[in-house]
Design an enzyme around this catalytic site. Structure first.
Site, PDB file in Angstrom:
ATOM      1  N   GLY A  18       0.788  -1.235   0.000  1.00 39.48           N
ATOM      2  CA  GLY A  18       0.000   0.000   0.000  1.00 39.48           C
ATOM      3  C   GLY A  18       0.818   1.282   0.000  1.00 39.48           C
ATOM      4  O   GLY A  18       0.293   2.347   0.339  1.00 39.48           O
ATOM      5  N   MET A  96      -3.403  -7.164  -6.869  1.00 35.71           N
ATOM      6  CA  MET A  96      -2.825  -8.338  -7.517  1.00 35.71           C
ATOM      7  C   MET A  96      -3.900  -9.322  -7.969  1.00 35.71           C
ATOM      8  O   MET A  96      -3.797 -10.525  -7.755  1.00 35.71           O
ATOM      9  CB  MET A  96      -1.843  -9.027  -6.550  1.00 35.71           C
ATOM     10  N   HIS A 115       2.390   0.786 -13.218  1.00 34.91           N
ATOM     11  CA  HIS A 115       3.201  -0.397 -13.524  1.00 34.91           C
ATOM     12  C   HIS A 115       4.677  -0.002 -13.447  1.00 34.91           C
ATOM     13  O   HIS A 115       5.070   1.039 -13.988  1.00 34.91           O
ATOM     14  CB  HIS A 115       2.843  -0.917 -14.928  1.00 34.91           C
ATOM     15  N   ASP A 147      -7.481  -1.219 -19.737  1.00 35.29           N
ATOM     16  CA  ASP A 147      -8.436  -1.786 -20.690  1.00 35.29           C
ATOM     17  C   ASP A 147      -8.420  -3.306 -20.524  1.00 35.29           C
ATOM     18  O   ASP A 147      -7.865  -3.816 -19.545  1.00 35.29           O
ATOM     19  CB  ASP A 147      -8.154  -1.308 -22.124  1.00 35.29           C
ATOM     20  N   ASP A 151      -1.755  -4.521 -18.814  1.00 36.12           N
ATOM     21  CA  ASP A 151      -0.785  -3.411 -18.830  1.00 36.12           C
ATOM     22  C   ASP A 151      -0.739  -2.729 -20.199  1.00 36.12           C
ATOM     23  O   ASP A 151       0.345  -2.466 -20.747  1.00 36.12           O
ATOM     24  CB  ASP A 151       0.623  -3.935 -18.442  1.00 36.12           C
TER      25      ASP A 151
HETATM   26  C1  GRF Z   1       4.170  -1.195  -7.273  1.00 33.47           C
HETATM   27  O1  GRF Z   1       5.485  -1.492  -7.675  1.00 33.47           O
HETATM   28  C2  GRF Z   1       3.299  -0.974  -8.473  1.00 33.47           C
HETATM   29  O2  GRF Z   1       3.982  -0.451  -9.564  1.00 33.47           O
HETATM   30  C3  GRF Z   1       2.832  -2.375  -8.800  1.00 33.47           C
HETATM   31  O3  GRF Z   1       2.670  -3.008  -7.566  1.00 33.47           O
HETATM   32  C4  GRF Z   1       3.508  -2.382  -6.594  1.00 33.47           C
HETATM   33  C5  GRF Z   1       2.600  -1.966  -5.483  1.00 33.47           C
HETATM   34  O4  GRF Z   1       3.307  -1.429  -4.395  1.00 33.47           O
HETATM   35  N1  GRF Z   1       1.612  -2.335  -9.587  1.00 33.47           N
HETATM   36  P1  GRF Z   1       2.510  -0.772  -3.181  1.00 33.47           P
HETATM   37  O5  GRF Z   1       1.539  -1.830  -2.666  1.00 33.47           O
HETATM   38  O6  GRF Z   1       1.801   0.434  -3.692  1.00 33.47           O
HETATM   39  O7  GRF Z   1       3.567  -0.453  -2.173  1.00 33.47           O
END
Ligand code: GRF
Length: 208
Positions: A18, A96, A115, A147, A151
Site C-alpha cells: 500500500g 494483484m 506499472h 483496458d 498493462d
Molecule cells: C508497485 O510497484 C506498483 O507499480 C505495482 O505493484 C507495486 C505496489 O506497491 N503495480 P505498493 O503496494 O503500492 O507499495
C-alpha cells in the site's frame, strides 16, 4: 469525470504493502494533490499491510476476499461498493487480481493502474527484474488507463530513471518505487484537471 465541481472521488484497490496508496493520501493531505479525495480503499486480502495503514489514517475501507471466489462475482461486490461510495475513478495500487471484463466495462476509462516499467516494455509480473535482466539502461514507471488487455491501456504519464552499473534488481525497484510515489499523484492530477483528452491511444493536454 474530470474538471468537475466536486472533488474527484477515488476508490483505491490494494492487495499488499500500500505504499502508493499512502503516497496519494499524503499528497492529498498536504494539498499537493488538490481537487481529489479518497472515498474508499478496498482490499482483496484480509491482512494486507496497506489495509492496516488505511485504518490508521482513518480512511474508509472495505475487504472483499477474492480467494476461492469466481472473478465476476467478486468483482460485482467490489463494483457495488465503489458505486455506493460515489467513486469517480478506480485506482489500482498494487492490486494483484486480474479484473473481469464486466468490471472493466462498468468503469470505462475510469480505471487507472501504475506499472513499474516503461510500458510497453516488460508488462506482467516482476517488471523491475525483467528490465534489470534485459540490461536496459533506462527504466521507470507508467501510469495508464486499464483496458481489457494486460498493462496495455492509454498512457497518462511515465517517469524514467537511469539504470546504474551499481544497481541490482532490488535497488532498481526501490528507486522506481520512489518515482511511482510522485507519478501516481501527478497522473491523477492530470485527470482531475479536466485539461486532458483522448486522441486515439494518446492522452494529451487538449489544445486551448
Ligand atoms: C508497485 O510497484 C506498483 O507499480 C505495482 O505493484 C507495486 C505496489 O506497491 N503495480 P505498493 O503496494 O503500492 O507499495
Amino acid at each position: 469525470m474530470s474538471g468537475q465541481a466536486h472533488p474527484l472521488r477515488l476508490g483505491v484497490l490494494i492487495s499488499g504493502r500500500g505504499s502508493n496508496l499512502i503516497a496519494i493520501a499524503d499528497n492529498i493531505r498536504s494539498g499537493r494533490l488538490a481537487g481529489v479525495e479518497i472515498a474508499i480503499v478496498i482490499s482483496n486480502v484480509e491482512n494486507a499491510c496497506g489495509l492496516a495503514l488505511t485504518r490508521e489514517l482513518g480512511l474508509p475501507s472495505a475487504v472483499f476476499i477474492s480467494k476461492g471466489r469466481r472473478r465476476a462475482e467478486h468483482d460485482a461486490d467490489v463494483a457495488a461498493c465503489l458505486r455506493e461510495h460515489g467513486v469517480d475513478l478506480v485506482v489500482l495500487a498494487g492490486y494483484m487480481r486480474l479484473l473481469s471484463p464486466e468490471f472493466i466495462a462498468a468503469f470505462p476509462n475510469r480505471i487507472v493502474n501504475i506499472h513499474p516499467s516503461l510500458l510497453p516494455a516488460f508488462p506482467g509480473l516482476d517488471a523491475q527484474q525483467q528490465a534489470f535482466d534485459y540490461g536496459v539502461k533506462v527504466a521507470g514507471c507508467t501510469v495508464h488507463f486499464v483496458d481489457e488487455h494486460l498493462d496495455h491501456g492509454a498512457i497518462i504519464l511515465q517517469r524514467a530513471i537511469p539504470v546504474l552499473d551499481t544497481d541490482d534488481a532490488h535497488s532498481l525497484a526501490s528507486r522506481i518505487l520512489t518515482e511511482e510515489h510522485q507519478a501516481y499523484s501527478e497522473a491523477i492530477a492530470r485527470i482531475a484537471s479536466g485539461a486532458y483528452e483522448f486522441q486515439g491511444r494518446r492522452y494529451a493536454r487538449r489544445a486551448s
